[in-house]
Write a protein that holds these residues in place. Structure first.
Motif, short mmCIF file in Angstrom:
data_model
loop_
_atom_site.label_atom_id
_atom_site.label_comp_id
_atom_site.label_asym_id
_atom_site.label_seq_id
_atom_site.Cartn_x
_atom_site.Cartn_y
_atom_site.Cartn_z
N MET A 168 118.36 68.67 -4.48
CA MET A 168 119.15 69.89 -4.27
C MET A 168 120.63 69.52 -4.15
N THR A 169 121.48 70.22 -4.86
CA THR A 169 122.91 69.94 -4.86
C THR A 169 123.55 70.50 -3.58
N PRO A 170 124.76 70.02 -3.24
CA PRO A 170 125.47 70.60 -2.09
C PRO A 170 125.66 72.11 -2.22
N PHE A 171 125.91 72.57 -3.45
CA PHE A 171 126.05 74.01 -3.70
C PHE A 171 124.78 74.75 -3.29
N GLN A 172 123.63 74.24 -3.71
CA GLN A 172 122.35 74.89 -3.40
C GLN A 172 122.05 74.84 -1.91
N ARG A 173 122.48 73.75 -1.25
CA ARG A 173 122.19 73.63 0.19
C ARG A 173 123.04 74.59 1.00
N LYS A 174 124.24 74.91 0.53
CA LYS A 174 125.18 75.71 1.32
C LYS A 174 125.11 77.20 1.03
N LEU A 175 124.81 77.57 -0.22
CA LEU A 175 124.83 78.99 -0.59
C LEU A 175 123.64 79.72 0.02
N ARG A 176 123.89 80.86 0.62
CA ARG A 176 122.86 81.64 1.30
C ARG A 176 122.74 83.04 0.67
N ILE A 177 121.62 83.68 0.93
CA ILE A 177 121.41 85.04 0.44
C ILE A 177 122.52 85.96 0.95
N ARG A 178 122.91 85.76 2.21
CA ARG A 178 123.96 86.62 2.79
C ARG A 178 125.27 86.47 2.04
N ILE A 197 132.56 81.19 1.23
CA ILE A 197 131.94 81.24 -0.10
C ILE A 197 132.89 80.64 -1.14
N GLU A 198 134.17 80.95 -1.03
CA GLU A 198 135.14 80.42 -1.99
C GLU A 198 135.24 78.91 -1.88
N GLU A 199 135.07 78.37 -0.70
CA GLU A 199 135.06 76.91 -0.55
C GLU A 199 133.83 76.31 -1.23
N ILE A 200 132.71 77.01 -1.13
CA ILE A 200 131.47 76.51 -1.75
C ILE A 200 131.57 76.49 -3.27
#
Length: 315
Positions: A1-11, A46-49
């Motif tokens: 899992m990439t850092p993007f996938q680990r950090k991005l949430r449904i919210r 979100i913009e940081e992600i």
């Protein structure tokens, strides 16, 4: 899992779509039951992600950047897939055999959709089936967002075959109909010039079919009738029943309603180019058994009815 996938949430996805929909942090915050400061922190996170700005503040409110527009497209698909998964899992947990969500262009919501649903439900009573009726443009958006598995509508020339799969069900022209008690229904011969003296229910202004019709009438020196623009089968049949209006309908639908004694199809030629009626779905989505079986039900219903005047079936 990439850092993007680990950090991005449904919210995060819900936040992006809410801001894009409302164009305002304050309105989006109310919709999401958040404070405006909390929403500002969320969009910064979100913009940081994603590595860039998603919105620009303008005099007209919050406007999506190109990155924001791309984020919204993916958010719609991801949230749509989650909704589909939730519906499907709930159906299986309740003892059903999965789910199917079908969209239908409103003019075909009676025939052939209703009959196809009866056929499908008879063979697959344990599939949770949801039907959504509306306009083609909105239904395509819902199909793209994953809210629909299948769409029943005309296959417009703009439909990209690299994105969508389709099965043509019927080559279907457009006819003009009226109440069985209408004066034109009692005439042995009816010309288009006779019809334009009465008000019509037709496609809305700037609709492709409406513009093609008006161009044809003007080119032949025929008066353009008074028109009410509407693409609702229920509204059209109700207006016909009032006794005065004529209505443009798909030939297959007009023939079906005429056989039930609900209207009279006038023997006039409208000379319009109409795309075929088709079952449509996204190429990247799984071609499930439910989708295949519902398409087969549609095909069988259309084949059983036979081709309308001036049309033929395609499979």
């Amino acid at each position: 899992m990439t850092p993007f996938q680990r950090k991005l949430r449904i919210r995060h996805l819900e936040v992006v779509l809410a801001i894009a929909d409302f164009g305002s942090l304050s309105k989006a915050a109310v919709q999401l039951h958040m404070t405006q400061s909390g929403l500002s922190r969320a969009i910064t996170e979100i913009e940081e992600i994603v590595g860039g700005r998603l919105f620009e503040r303008t005099g007209k409110g919050m406007v999506s950047t190109p990155l924001g527009e791309a984020m919204c497209r993916h958010a719609q698909v991801l949230l749509g897939d989650l909704d589909t998964a939730e519906t499907d899992l709930r159906a299986v947990a309740n003892g059903d055999l999965g789910s199917l969500s079908v969209g239908c262009f409103s003019m075909f919501s009676g025939w052939p959709l209703a009959e196809a649903v009866r056929v499908f439900r008879s063979d697959h009573p344990r599939v949770a089936l949801a039907i959504h009726v509306g306009m083609h443009e909105r239904l395509i958006e819902d199909l793209d967002a994953g809210k629909l598995d299948l769409l029943l509508s005309r296959r417009l020339p703009t439909l990209n075959p690299e994105i969508y799969r389709s099965v043509d069900l019927l080559e279907d022209s457009v006819v003009l109909a009226c109440a069985a008690t209408h004066p034109l229904a009692r005439q042995d011969a009816v010309a288009l010039a006779d019809c334009v003296t009465w008000p019509w229910i037709a496609a809305p202004p700037k609709n492709r079919v409406r513009m093609e019709l008006e161009a044809h009438l003007r080119a032949t020196g025929t008066t353009v009738p008074q028109m009410v623009g509407a693409l609702s089968l229920e509204f059209a049949t109700e207006m016909i029943a009032g006794g005065e209006y004529l209505c443009m309908l798909a030939a297959s639908v007009g023939r079906t309603l005429e056989a039930r004694g609900l209207l009279h199809v006038l023997p006039v030629e409208l000379a319009l180019n109409t795309p075929p009626l088709a079952a449509i779905w996204r190429r990247e989505r799984s071609n499930t058994r439910q989708l295949r079986e519902f398409t087969a039900a549609l095909t069988s219903v259309v084949a059983a009815a036979g081709p309308p005047a001036g049309g033929d079936t395609k499979h």
